[in-house]
Design an enzyme around this catalytic site. Structure first.
Site, PDB file in Angstrom:
ATOM      1  N   THR A  12       0.810  -1.231   0.000  1.00 12.13           N
ATOM      2  CA  THR A  12       0.000   0.000   0.000  1.00 12.13           C
ATOM      3  C   THR A  12       0.836   1.270   0.000  1.00 12.13           C
ATOM      4  O   THR A  12       0.490   2.246  -0.660  1.00 12.13           O
ATOM      5  CB  THR A  12      -0.929  -0.010   1.246  1.00 12.13           C
ATOM      6  OG1 THR A  12      -1.831  -1.098   1.090  1.00 12.13           O
ATOM      7  CG2 THR A  12      -1.705   1.268   1.397  1.00 12.13           C
ATOM      8  N   ASP A  57       1.448  -6.380  -4.737  1.00  9.19           N
ATOM      9  CA  ASP A  57       0.571  -6.419  -3.563  1.00  9.19           C
ATOM     10  C   ASP A  57       1.064  -7.645  -2.792  1.00  9.19           C
ATOM     11  O   ASP A  57       1.228  -8.718  -3.388  1.00  9.19           O
ATOM     12  CB  ASP A  57      -0.886  -6.618  -4.023  1.00  9.19           C
ATOM     13  CG  ASP A  57      -1.860  -6.522  -2.865  1.00  9.19           C
ATOM     14  OD1 ASP A  57      -2.751  -5.666  -2.925  1.00  9.19           O
ATOM     15  OD2 ASP A  57      -1.745  -7.323  -1.908  1.00  9.19           O
ATOM     16  N   SER A  59      -0.142  -9.778  -0.990  1.00 13.72           N
ATOM     17  CA  SER A  59      -0.953 -10.999  -1.001  1.00 13.72           C
ATOM     18  C   SER A  59      -0.513 -11.917  -2.148  1.00 13.72           C
ATOM     19  O   SER A  59      -0.869 -13.092  -2.171  1.00 13.72           O
ATOM     20  CB  SER A  59      -2.442 -10.655  -1.118  1.00 13.72           C
ATOM     21  OG  SER A  59      -2.637  -9.793  -2.215  1.00 13.72           O
ATOM     22  N   CYS A 272      -5.483 -19.010  19.081  1.00 18.10           N
ATOM     23  CA  CYS A 272      -5.378 -17.851  19.980  1.00 18.10           C
ATOM     24  C   CYS A 272      -4.046 -17.175  19.711  1.00 18.10           C
ATOM     25  O   CYS A 272      -3.004 -17.817  19.862  1.00 18.10           O
ATOM     26  CB  CYS A 272      -5.337 -18.280  21.441  1.00 18.10           C
ATOM     27  SG  CYS A 272      -6.861 -18.881  22.065  1.00 18.10           S
TER      28      CYS A 272
END
Ligand code: ASP
Length: 339
Positions: A12, A57, A59, A272
């Site tokens: 970004t 990007d 990803s 978690c």
């Protein structure tokens, strides 16, 4: 005066708007960086700028891009005192984890950063993230792979992306922060990785087939048997709490015994973020233990995936890989005696 290398890989921070959404824009970003007055200040280290081709990007990053970044650092290792890697936030924790294993005996700062809002936008957080990362890389106090983001300096292989819209996008749930950047940068030196004296080496990864499975209530283990072929080398299982799984109806042990014969390594992590896996706490966690799965302790899934790639590159014996998986190699897990 120290000198650092800024490596732009995409994300970004360097994107501009297109009709299809934000997209990396190398020319825009290069121009913006070279015209940023703060980067010419005497308070800043000297710097050179490089970019990867293509800019991505994050990803879309793969093992090949991790290897490329590692190779660029290795080729420039002697020339610079530190490195700032500009990277998308989506997989930054994976890349940081991968680099921490790939760069053996690292004795210089490698700081990954990026932004939530592109530099081209008025409220961008990219400016501070870039400037502070450059200062940290230039100061050379911390000599490991880190993520700097939103005022926090975190160990790369302890980090996880926590927020897709907050300015503090990353957390290190099972390890203290390495520095807080407020009015001044307050380093937490006792948390730094102990330096090893060996010769620096970059060990690129092979593209080993690895899987991540997340269990959920009603999960049916038998449906996964078909993917457990000898092509699959390692599986990170994200279990509940401290390493618990849904009732396996007795299918797990025979299934994992077959998988073991094929040399597949199972690492048990937790869903978690703040957790240490202990498969002996509850009966519900015992099936994997009995089947010879390895505890991921307090490792993030990102670190476990990167460590599997690394270990499959270093050893070809599954038992050796399982043993090493439970050892602390680059500060990615808390050794048993310290828990
Ligand atoms: N999709 C972007 C990337 O990871 C998100 C970001 O940089 O914040 O490249």
């Amino acid at each position: 005066m120290s000198k650092i290398l800024i490596l732009h890989t995409g994300g970004t921070i360097g994107m501009t708007r297109t009709p299809d959404g934000y997209k990396p824009d190398g020319a825009y970003f290069r121009n913006a960086v070279f015209h940023m007055d703060s980067l010419k200040s005497h308070a800043m280290p000297e710097w050179d700028f490089m970019e990867t081709d293509p800019l991505l990007d994050s990803s879309r990053m793969t093992v090949a891009e991790w290897n490329m970044i590692g190779k660029i650092i290795a080729e420039n290792y002697e020339k610079y005192d530190g490195f700032v890697i500009l990277h998308g936030t989506d997989t930054m924790a994976y890349t940081a984890s991968a680099l921490s294993f790939m760069l053996k005996n690292l004795n210089k700062p490698v700081i990954l950063t990026g932004s939530q809002i592109p530099l081209c936008e008025t409220r961008s957080d990219g400016r501070d993230n870039l400037i502070t990362s450059m200062i940290i890389a230039g100061e050379g106090k911390v000599r490991e792979v880190c993520i700097y983001f939103g005022g926090l300096l975190l160990r790369g292989n302890r980090s996880t992306k926590y927020s897709a819209d907050g300015m503090q996008a990353f957390q290190s749930p099972n390890y203290p922060v390495l520095a807080n950047a407020g009015i001044s940068i307050q380093y937490n030196e006792s948390a730094f990785l102990k330096q090893s004296m060996g010769r620096f080496e970059c060990k690129p990864f092979a593209e080993v087939p690895i899987g991540v499975i997340k269990v959920f209530p009603g999960f049916r283990f038998e449906l996964f048997e078909s993917i457990m072929t000898d092509r699959l080398k390692g599986v990170v299982v994200e279990t509940f709490g401290s390493g618990n799984i849904p009732d396996d109806k007795g299918v797990l042990l025979p299934m994992l015994t077959k998988a073991k014969e094929k040399g597949i390594v199972f690492i048990i992590c937790s869903q978690c973020p703040q957790a240490t896996v202990d498969m002996s706490t509850y009966e519900a966690g015992s099936a994997f233990r009995k089947a010879g799965a390895v505890s991921g302790s307090d490792m993030t899934t990102e670190a476990a995936v990167a460590k599997l790639y690394y270990l499959f590159n270093v050893y070809d014996d599954a038992e050796r890989i399982k043993f090493s998986m439970e050892q602390n190699i680059r500060g990615e897990l808390t050794p048993k005696e310290d828990l």
